[in-house]
Every structure is written in C-alpha cells, then in structure tokens.
Scaffold this active site. Structure first.
Site, PDB file in Angstrom:
ATOM      1  N   GLY A  15       0.845  -1.204   0.000  1.00  8.36           N
ATOM      2  CA  GLY A  15       0.000   0.000   0.000  1.00  8.36           C
ATOM      3  C   GLY A  15       0.875   1.248   0.000  1.00  8.36           C
ATOM      4  O   GLY A  15       1.852   1.308   0.736  1.00  8.36           O
ATOM      5  N   ALA A  26      15.092  11.984  -1.507  1.00  5.87           N
ATOM      6  CA  ALA A  26      16.306  11.972  -0.672  1.00  5.87           C
ATOM      7  C   ALA A  26      17.291  10.909  -1.172  1.00  5.87           C
ATOM      8  O   ALA A  26      18.510  11.142  -1.202  1.00  5.87           O
ATOM      9  CB  ALA A  26      15.930  11.697   0.781  1.00  5.87           C
ATOM     10  N   ARG A  76       0.730  -4.795  -4.945  1.00  5.46           N
ATOM     11  CA  ARG A  76       0.910  -6.020  -4.154  1.00  5.46           C
ATOM     12  C   ARG A  76       1.085  -7.116  -5.203  1.00  5.46           C
ATOM     13  O   ARG A  76       0.213  -7.319  -6.029  1.00  5.46           O
ATOM     14  CB  ARG A  76      -0.321  -6.296  -3.294  1.00  5.46           C
ATOM     15  N   ASP A 107       5.544  -5.091   5.865  1.00  4.13           N
ATOM     16  CA  ASP A 107       6.095  -6.413   6.170  1.00  4.13           C
ATOM     17  C   ASP A 107       6.052  -7.370   4.983  1.00  4.13           C
ATOM     18  O   ASP A 107       6.963  -8.178   4.800  1.00  4.13           O
ATOM     19  CB  ASP A 107       5.457  -7.024   7.429  1.00  4.13           C
ATOM     20  N   GLY A 108       5.035  -7.255   4.112  1.00  3.09           N
ATOM     21  CA  GLY A 108       4.957  -8.111   2.919  1.00  3.09           C
ATOM     22  C   GLY A 108       6.164  -7.868   2.015  1.00  3.09           C
ATOM     23  O   GLY A 108       6.739  -8.805   1.447  1.00  3.09           O
ATOM     24  N   THR A 109       6.557  -6.601   1.911  1.00  2.00           N
ATOM     25  CA  THR A 109       7.710  -6.236   1.078  1.00  2.00           C
ATOM     26  C   THR A 109       8.983  -6.873   1.626  1.00  2.00           C
ATOM     27  O   THR A 109       9.797  -7.420   0.877  1.00  2.00           O
ATOM     28  CB  THR A 109       7.873  -4.686   1.102  1.00  2.00           C
ATOM     29  N   THR A 130       4.494   2.276   5.417  1.00  2.00           N
ATOM     30  CA  THR A 130       3.119   1.785   5.561  1.00  2.00           C
ATOM     31  C   THR A 130       2.401   2.687   6.548  1.00  2.00           C
ATOM     32  O   THR A 130       3.005   3.098   7.540  1.00  2.00           O
ATOM     33  CB  THR A 130       3.057   0.329   6.059  1.00  2.00           C
ATOM     34  N   ASP A 132       0.238   1.727   8.522  1.00  2.00           N
ATOM     35  CA  ASP A 132      -0.231   0.921   9.665  1.00  2.00           C
ATOM     36  C   ASP A 132       0.638   1.011  10.915  1.00  2.00           C
ATOM     37  O   ASP A 132       0.196   0.644  12.002  1.00  2.00           O
ATOM     38  CB  ASP A 132      -0.345  -0.558   9.251  1.00  2.00           C
ATOM     39  N   ASP A 134       3.037  -0.853  11.881  1.00  2.00           N
ATOM     40  CA  ASP A 134       3.061  -2.172  12.510  1.00  2.00           C
ATOM     41  C   ASP A 134       4.389  -2.909  12.323  1.00  2.00           C
ATOM     42  O   ASP A 134       4.421  -4.133  12.306  1.00  2.00           O
ATOM     43  CB  ASP A 134       1.909  -3.035  11.953  1.00  2.00           C
ATOM     44  N   GLY A 175      -5.616   0.017   9.123  1.00  2.00           N
ATOM     45  CA  GLY A 175      -4.569  -0.479  10.017  1.00  2.00           C
ATOM     46  C   GLY A 175      -4.318  -1.965   9.864  1.00  2.00           C
ATOM     47  O   GLY A 175      -3.508  -2.539  10.583  1.00  2.00           O
ATOM     48  N   ARG A 176      -5.082  -2.592   8.981  1.00  3.00           N
ATOM     49  CA  ARG A 176      -4.999  -4.044   8.786  1.00  3.00           C
ATOM     50  C   ARG A 176      -5.160  -4.755  10.133  1.00  3.00           C
ATOM     51  O   ARG A 176      -6.177  -4.554  10.783  1.00  3.00           O
ATOM     52  CB  ARG A 176      -3.683  -4.426   8.096  1.00  3.00           C
ATOM     53  N   ARG A 248     -24.913   5.889  13.164  1.00  2.00           N
ATOM     54  CA  ARG A 248     -24.413   5.971  11.792  1.00  2.00           C
ATOM     55  C   ARG A 248     -23.014   5.357  11.763  1.00  2.00           C
ATOM     56  O   ARG A 248     -22.258   5.468  12.723  1.00  2.00           O
ATOM     57  CB  ARG A 248     -24.313   7.427  11.312  1.00  2.00           C
ATOM     58  N   ARG A 257      -5.081   7.407   3.272  1.00  2.00           N
ATOM     59  CA  ARG A 257      -3.769   7.139   2.681  1.00  2.00           C
ATOM     60  C   ARG A 257      -3.300   8.221   1.709  1.00  2.00           C
ATOM     61  O   ARG A 257      -2.163   8.197   1.253  1.00  2.00           O
ATOM     62  CB  ARG A 257      -3.818   5.791   1.954  1.00  2.00           C
TER      63      ARG A 257
HETATM   64  O1  F6P Z   1      -1.318  -1.660   4.697  1.00  2.00           O
HETATM   65  C1  F6P Z   1      -1.892  -0.425   4.423  1.00  2.00           C
HETATM   66  C2  F6P Z   1      -3.367  -0.565   4.231  1.00  2.00           C
HETATM   67  O2  F6P Z   1      -3.894   0.716   3.932  1.00  2.00           O
HETATM   68  C3  F6P Z   1      -4.132  -1.210   5.369  1.00  2.00           C
HETATM   69  O3  F6P Z   1      -4.381  -0.318   6.428  1.00  2.00           O
HETATM   70  C4  F6P Z   1      -5.365  -1.684   4.666  1.00  2.00           C
HETATM   71  O4  F6P Z   1      -5.923  -2.799   5.340  1.00  2.00           O
HETATM   72  C5  F6P Z   1      -4.855  -2.091   3.317  1.00  2.00           C
HETATM   73  O5  F6P Z   1      -3.634  -1.398   3.125  1.00  2.00           O
HETATM   74  C6  F6P Z   1      -5.771  -1.804   2.178  1.00  2.00           C
HETATM   75  O6  F6P Z   1      -5.195  -2.344   1.042  1.00  2.00           O
HETATM   76  P1  F6P Z   1      -5.636  -2.006  -0.440  1.00  2.00           P
HETATM   77  O7  F6P Z   1      -5.226  -0.607  -0.746  1.00  2.00           O
HETATM   78  O8  F6P Z   1      -4.908  -3.006  -1.255  1.00  2.00           O
HETATM   79  O9  F6P Z   1      -7.123  -2.143  -0.477  1.00  2.00           O
END
Ligand code: F6P
Length: 323
Positions: A15, A26, A76, A107-109, A130, A132, A134, A175-176, A248, A257
C-alpha cells in the site's frame, strides 16, 4: 564505502504511504552526491519481474516532496511468491546492472526480500513505508502520521453533525491487523471508545457506558478495521442495549492514505532515505532503517516482520480517556 555499488535500484511496494516521494527524492539526492546512479523500479516487484526500470535524476524528483502517493507506483505482487518469477526478477536486475536495492514498504515487502535473498546476493536495505505503523524496529513508519491526521480531520467534521443530531457515530479506520491508527486517531479526537485488536473487553465497557446513559447524546466510537467486533456488528450490539440509539457508520477507507504528507512524514522519509543509501554504501545489507527514540537504527529483516506491539503508555491513555 563499497566501491562495487554503482547503481542502486529503488522501489515502493504494498500500500502506498504519504512520505514515499520525499524518501525517493532523498535517495536520488544522496546517490548523486555519492556519485552513484539511482534507478527506479516501477510498480514494486511487478516492475522488477517485467523489467520496468527508470533512470532517476534531479528532474525526476523535482516538486515531489510535498506529494502523497509514489511516483514509482506500487503494487501487491502475487507473482513474486513464486520462485520462477523471483528468478526472472533477478535476471532483470542483472541485465540493468543493479548492484544494490532499497525497498520502501511494509512487512509483505520485507518478507519478499527475505525470500529473494535465497537466490539474489545483492545487498538490500528496507525503509518502513506503511500507514499501519506495525513494523518492529521503527517507532514510526512513513505515512502513519499523515494517515492519523487525515482521520482526525475527518472525525472533527463528523463530530459537528454527530452533536447536532445527538447521534452515535462508529468510525472505522484502517490499520490491517494493527490498532495503531485507531488508537492515535481515537486519542486525538477524544473518542468515547476505541476498539483495537490488541485490547479485548472494550465492547463490554462501551455497552455498559451506553446502558448507564439512556438519554440521547452524541458519541464517537473509533474502530480499527482489524478489531474482531467490527463496525456493523457493534452497531447491532448497541441497538440491543439501547433501542433509542441513532447510529451511523462511517468507513474512512483510502482517504486516510492520500493527500500531502505531514512535516513529520516528509522528514522521516528524507532522514531514512539518506540513511538507506549511506548504509548500503557502507556495506550493510538485509536490514531496515528505522527511527527509534528519534535516532536512526538498523534492524535485520527477520526481526522486522514480527508484529509491532502497541506501546503500553498509549494503552494506558486509552483506559484513562474512556472513563
Ligand atoms: O497496509 C496499508 C493498508 O492501507 C491497510 O491499512 C489496509 O488494510 C490495506 O492497506 C488496504 O489495502 P488495499 O489498498 O490493497 O485495499
């Protein structure tokens, strides 16, 4: 200085996050001072496999520091999980004379880089990119501050209408699996409740609060997308506790983002981008540059990919503010 490195490949992956462009700028500046070529690899691992390379110079990075998103684009990439595509990516790096890699992502990267290191002996340096927050090894990740500020800005607006109608607003933030964005946002807006995956039992506390205040009044409840209750199920539980509740749900989604990175994310990107180039040229490899207690620090990828724990001091603040 590692004289063998003459061309550094840089890519953004997963993301996107505000501050990635400042980081790229930079990296290019630092490479140019060191007399090293910076090469952009488009669309993360996907562009590495397909050979989408871009020679980065000062023109390429003009006027990008203030922009969200990433000029290198991001994806991704499922294909990189397969060995045959990792081999193809290695061939492309060799063909394009890349001597070292800087990856900006989550972390996936970095899990991708760990798998890649089995066949690719080039040195890699990671930068935590990221929203998140995390990743172990950095107190802050690129884009987190901007994402929280975006969410705070949106909820400040929601508060006006919530209070005019005495409504309960459940606001879901990103935040996943991690609750950091929810915690930061919830504290920042003075939420009545914050639900995060790292803390159990919060729903009961909230329902008790609602039961004891049967008169209609506005409330802001911030829910992390990774929380097990979830915004819709929570709304049903509140309705059962108080049938009068006017509820609501707002899912903030990708608005968090985007937009201009905050000063903090721009500086984080600039500091970590420069440090990534310097460390690569000093012979470091397979580590992530992070910020710990406002100082740059390297952490091996193996450690980085384990889940970041929510800071206990912030959790204590959550307890205090929901009373
Ligand atoms: O990892 C960043 C993030 O924005 C998460 O918070 C969210 O769950 C995910 O990516 C959303 O992913 P995508 O943009 O692929 O829908």
């Amino acid at each position: 200085m590692n004289r063998d490195i003459k061309n550094i490949g840089v890519f953004t992956s997963g993301g996107d996050s505000p501050g990635m462009n400042a980081t790229i700028a930079a990296i290019v500046k630092e490479c140019s001072v060191a007399g090293v070529q910076a090469t952009g690899i488009m669309k993360g691992y996907d562009g590495m496999i397909d050979g989408e390379f871009w020679t980065l110079d000062n023109d390429a990075i003009k006027n990008i520091i203030h922009k969200g998103g990433t000029i290198l684009k991001s994806m991704r990439c499922e294909r990189f999980m397969q060995l045959k595509y990792r081999k193809q990516a290695l061939q492309q790096l060799t063909k394009n004379n890349i001597d070292g890699l800087i990856a900006i992502g989550g972390d996936g990267t970095f899990k991708g880089l760990l798998a890649f290191s089995e066949i690719c002996k080039l040195p890699f340096i990671g930068i935590p990119g990221t929203i998140d927050n995390d990743l172990y090894g950095s107190d802050y990740t690129l884009g987190f501050d901007t994402a929280v500020n975006n969410a705070i800005d949106a909820i400040d607006k929601i508060k006006d209408t919530a209070s005019s109608h005495d409504r309960i607003f459940i606001v879901e933030v990103m935040g996943r699996d991690a609750g950091y964005i929810a915690l930061g946002t919830g504290l920042g807006v003075g939420a009545d409740a914050i639900l995060i995956p790292e803390k159990a039992g919060e729903v009961e506390v909230l329902l008790n609060k609602i039961k004891n205040h049967q008169h209609k009044e506005s409330m802001i409840i911030v829910v992390a997308e990774g929380d097990e209750t979830g915004a819709y199920q929570l709304a049903e539980k509140i309705k059962k506790t108080n049938a009068q509740a006017d509820i609501r749900i707002t899912v903030l989604g990708h608005i968090q983002r985007g937009g201009h990175p905050t000063f903090m994310d721009r500086m984080l990107g600039i500091r970590m981008g420069v440090a990534a180039v310097k460390n690569l040229l000093h012979g470091e490899k397979n580590k992530m540059v992070g910020i710990v207690q406002n100082k740059l620090k390297l952490t091996p990828f193996e450690k980085v990919v384990k889940q970041h724990e929510v800071n206990t001091e912030m959790l204590e603040l959550l307890d205090l503010f929901e009373k």
